[in-house]
Design a protein around this motif. Structure first.
Motif, PDB file in Angstrom:
ATOM      1  N   GLY A   1      18.937 -29.022   5.564  1.00 26.08           N
ATOM      2  CA  GLY A   1      17.959 -30.080   5.281  1.00 26.08           C
ATOM      3  C   GLY A   1      16.890 -29.671   4.277  1.00 26.08           C
ATOM      4  N   LYS A   2      16.904 -28.422   3.853  1.00 23.35           N
ATOM      5  CA  LYS A   2      15.836 -27.936   2.963  1.00 23.35           C
ATOM      6  C   LYS A   2      16.086 -28.339   1.515  1.00 23.35           C
ATOM      7  CE  LYS A   2      14.245 -23.943   5.530  1.00 23.35           C
ATOM      8  NZ  LYS A   2      14.299 -22.488   5.597  1.00 23.35           N
ATOM      9  N   LYS A   3      14.990 -28.433   0.763  1.00 20.62           N
ATOM     10  CA  LYS A   3      15.084 -28.757  -0.667  1.00 20.62           C
ATOM     11  C   LYS A   3      15.748 -27.576  -1.391  1.00 20.62           C
ATOM     12  CE  LYS A   3      12.061 -30.287  -4.235  1.00 20.62           C
ATOM     13  NZ  LYS A   3      10.788 -30.009  -4.788  1.00 20.62           N
ATOM     14  N   PRO A   4      16.711 -27.797  -2.298  1.00 26.66           N
ATOM     15  CA  PRO A   4      17.342 -26.662  -2.986  1.00 26.66           C
ATOM     16  C   PRO A   4      16.352 -25.888  -3.850  1.00 26.66           C
ATOM     17  CG  PRO A   4      18.131 -28.741  -3.873  1.00 26.66           C
ATOM     18  CD  PRO A   4      17.254 -29.077  -2.715  1.00 26.66           C
ATOM     19  N   THR A   5      16.575 -24.605  -3.960  1.00 23.24           N
ATOM     20  CA  THR A   5      15.680 -23.793  -4.802  1.00 23.24           C
ATOM     21  C   THR A   5      16.206 -23.719  -6.237  1.00 23.24           C
ATOM     22  OG1 THR A   5      16.866 -21.835  -4.107  1.00 23.24           O
ATOM     23  CG2 THR A   5      14.829 -22.337  -2.930  1.00 23.24           C
ATOM     24  N   THR A   6      17.429 -24.189  -6.457  1.00 22.57           N
ATOM     25  CA  THR A   6      18.002 -24.159  -7.807  1.00 22.57           C
ATOM     26  C   THR A   6      17.738 -25.499  -8.501  1.00 22.57           C
ATOM     27  OG1 THR A   6      20.077 -24.866  -6.810  1.00 22.57           O
ATOM     28  CG2 THR A   6      19.838 -22.525  -7.310  1.00 22.57           C
ATOM     29  N   VAL A   7      17.832 -25.507  -9.842  1.00 22.81           N
ATOM     30  CA  VAL A   7      17.699 -26.763 -10.582  1.00 22.81           C
ATOM     31  C   VAL A   7      18.971 -26.958 -11.405  1.00 22.81           C
ATOM     32  CG1 VAL A   7      15.180 -26.716 -10.738  1.00 22.81           C
ATOM     33  CG2 VAL A   7      16.529 -25.632 -12.541  1.00 22.81           C
ATOM     34  N   LYS A   8      19.224 -28.211 -11.795  1.00 24.71           N
ATOM     35  CA  LYS A   8      20.444 -28.520 -12.549  1.00 24.71           C
ATOM     36  C   LYS A   8      20.180 -28.323 -14.036  1.00 24.71           C
ATOM     37  CE  LYS A   8      22.358 -31.633  -9.151  1.00 24.71           C
ATOM     38  NZ  LYS A   8      22.532 -33.021  -8.741  1.00 24.71           N
ATOM     39  N   TYR A   9      20.058 -27.068 -14.430  1.00 28.90           N
ATOM     40  CA  TYR A   9      19.852 -26.747 -15.840  1.00 28.90           C
ATOM     41  C   TYR A   9      21.162 -27.033 -16.585  1.00 28.90           C
ATOM     42  CZ  TYR A   9      18.687 -24.051 -19.982  1.00 28.90           C
ATOM     43  OH  TYR A   9      18.431 -23.672 -21.265  1.00 28.90           O
ATOM     44  N   PRO A  10      21.199 -27.564 -17.781  1.00 28.75           N
ATOM     45  CA  PRO A  10      20.060 -27.813 -18.682  1.00 28.75           C
ATOM     46  C   PRO A  10      19.442 -29.208 -18.556  1.00 28.75           C
ATOM     47  CG  PRO A  10      22.089 -28.094 -19.881  1.00 28.75           C
ATOM     48  CD  PRO A  10      22.479 -27.761 -18.477  1.00 28.75           C
ATOM     49  N   GLU A  11      20.021 -30.076 -17.711  1.00 24.77           N
ATOM     50  CA  GLU A  11      19.437 -31.426 -17.584  1.00 24.77           C
ATOM     51  C   GLU A  11      18.007 -31.326 -17.035  1.00 24.77           C
ATOM     52  OE1 GLU A  11      22.359 -30.667 -16.067  1.00 24.77           O
ATOM     53  OE2 GLU A  11      23.703 -31.513 -17.577  1.00 24.77           O
ATOM     54  N   GLN A  12      17.826 -30.373 -16.157  1.00 25.59           N
ATOM     55  CA  GLN A  12      16.543 -30.213 -15.480  1.00 25.59           C
ATOM     56  C   GLN A  12      16.010 -28.814 -15.825  1.00 25.59           C
ATOM     57  OE1 GLN A  12      17.379 -30.747 -11.336  1.00 25.59           O
ATOM     58  NE2 GLN A  12      15.218 -30.932 -10.850  1.00 25.59           N
TER      59      GLN A  12
ATOM     60  N   ARG B   1      12.866 -25.784 -15.220  1.00 29.59           N
ATOM     61  CA  ARG B   1      11.752 -25.346 -14.379  1.00 29.59           C
ATOM     62  C   ARG B   1      10.449 -25.358 -15.172  1.00 29.59           C
ATOM     63  NH1 ARG B   1      12.980 -23.170  -9.676  1.00 29.59           N
ATOM     64  NH2 ARG B   1      14.981 -22.117  -9.403  1.00 29.59           N
ATOM     65  N   GLU B   2       9.353 -25.520 -14.467  1.00 28.72           N
ATOM     66  CA  GLU B   2       8.045 -25.348 -15.108  1.00 28.72           C
ATOM     67  C   GLU B   2       7.816 -23.842 -15.236  1.00 28.72           C
ATOM     68  OE1 GLU B   2       3.429 -26.324 -14.244  1.00 28.72           O
ATOM     69  OE2 GLU B   2       4.936 -27.604 -13.235  1.00 28.72           O
ATOM     70  N   LEU B   3       7.467 -23.389 -16.427  1.00 32.63           N
ATOM     71  CA  LEU B   3       7.315 -21.946 -16.632  1.00 32.63           C
ATOM     72  C   LEU B   3       5.968 -21.471 -16.092  1.00 32.63           C
ATOM     73  CD1 LEU B   3       8.643 -21.765 -20.287  1.00 32.63           C
ATOM     74  CD2 LEU B   3       9.860 -21.131 -18.208  1.00 32.63           C
ATOM     75  N   PRO B   4       5.921 -20.240 -15.581  1.00 32.95           N
ATOM     76  CA  PRO B   4       4.632 -19.714 -15.142  1.00 32.95           C
ATOM     77  C   PRO B   4       3.680 -19.545 -16.328  1.00 32.95           C
ATOM     78  CG  PRO B   4       6.402 -18.083 -14.842  1.00 32.95           C
ATOM     79  CD  PRO B   4       7.041 -19.326 -15.370  1.00 32.95           C
ATOM     80  N   PRO B   5       2.379 -19.599 -16.108  1.00 34.45           N
ATOM     81  CA  PRO B   5       1.423 -19.566 -17.234  1.00 34.45           C
ATOM     82  C   PRO B   5       1.558 -18.318 -18.101  1.00 34.45           C
ATOM     83  CG  PRO B   5       0.285 -19.872 -15.131  1.00 34.45           C
ATOM     84  CD  PRO B   5       1.724 -19.692 -14.812  1.00 34.45           C
ATOM     85  N   ARG B   6       1.933 -17.181 -17.511  1.00 31.17           N
ATOM     86  CA  ARG B   6       1.995 -15.949 -18.308  1.00 31.17           C
ATOM     87  C   ARG B   6       3.418 -15.635 -18.770  1.00 31.17           C
ATOM     88  NH1 ARG B   6      -1.367 -11.431 -15.261  1.00 31.17           N
ATOM     89  NH2 ARG B   6      -0.378 -12.305 -13.439  1.00 31.17           N
TER      90      ARG B   6
END
Ligand code: SF4
Ligand code: SF4
Length: 219
Positions: A17-28, A30-35
């Motif tokens: 039931g948990k939200k997946p930790t992976t994303v459907k790259y390249p369609e989606q 990730r937000e990059l960390p500031p550094r």
């Protein structure tokens, strides 16, 4: 059903039931960390001149030997940077680069920064040696990139000023400045050039300059 299988199923059921930790790259994406540190960018000043003064400090600081520079003197007819020299050739070998950011930290003029471009895959190794033409901001663009963080910081205390090599070829304790490194009177050490053809097949071949040939024949 063995106990181990039950244990495995329990873990599966717990995570179903948990939200997946992976994303459907390249369609989606990730937000990059500031550094985040991605591919290098070479910057310009507002007046279009290049910030890089061909001082080799970034190449010297690079622990992966990933930067190759050929510096050239500025002339009044062909002024490329405000210093005495500019980088005629500036290559970054991204196959060697470990994205540590030392080059950015070493640069006295804020000419090189690591930005947020990370889509760098290629089938061909030569595509991953980025040349100045690819790294430099286009004419009309003058950003400071991730170096902006330094402008937002309070100035460092006097005792933290970084020494740079001076004309004597040693660290004499002077403060780092573009003027200090842009002297352009030191002869380029031959070791700076990449000359090992076996190790450096992907780099530009070393072609001795006219002054090098003269130097070799001189007593
Ligand atoms: S990020 Fe680090 S490894 Fe990459 S070119 Fe700069 S100093 Fe070298
Ligand atoms: S340290 Fe900065 S100014 Fe010096 S060669 Fe590298 S990018 Fe250019």
């Amino acid at each position: 059903m063995s106990f181990d299988i039950m244990k495995g199923l329990k873990t599966t059921l717990k995570n179903m039931g948990k939200k997946p930790t992976t994303v459907k790259y390249p369609e989606q994406e990730r937000e990059l960390p500031p550094r985040f540190r991605g591919r290098h960018v070479l910057h310009r000043y507002e007046n279009g001149l290049e910030r890089c003064v061909g001082c080799y400090l970034c190449a010297g600081a690079c622990p992966a030997d990933a930067i190759y520079i050929e510096a050239e003197e500025n002339t009044e007819e062909n002024r490329v940077s405000p210093g005495e020299r500019y980088a005629k050739v500036f290559d970054v070998n991204l196959l060697r680069c470990i994205f540590c950011g030392y080059c950015e930290a070493a640069c006295p003029t804020g000419a090189i920064t690591l930005e947020r471009e990370y889509k760098l895959a290629s089938y061909y190794p030569e595509d991953l040696v980025y040349h100045k033409e690819q790294l430099l901001e286009p004419i009309g663009q003058a950003t400071v990139g991730s170096a902006a963080v330094w402008f937002e910081q309070p100035p460092p205390p006097d005792e933290a000023a970084q020494p740079v090599p001076q004309e004597a070829g040693v660290f004499d304790g002077s403060e780092a400045s573009a003027a200090a490194v842009g002297l352009g009177t030191l002869e380029t050490e031959r070791e700076v050039w990449i000359v090992d053809p076996e190790q450096d097949e992907d780099r530009r071949p070393f072609e001795p300059q006219e002054q090098d040939e003269k130097r070799e024949v001189a007593p």
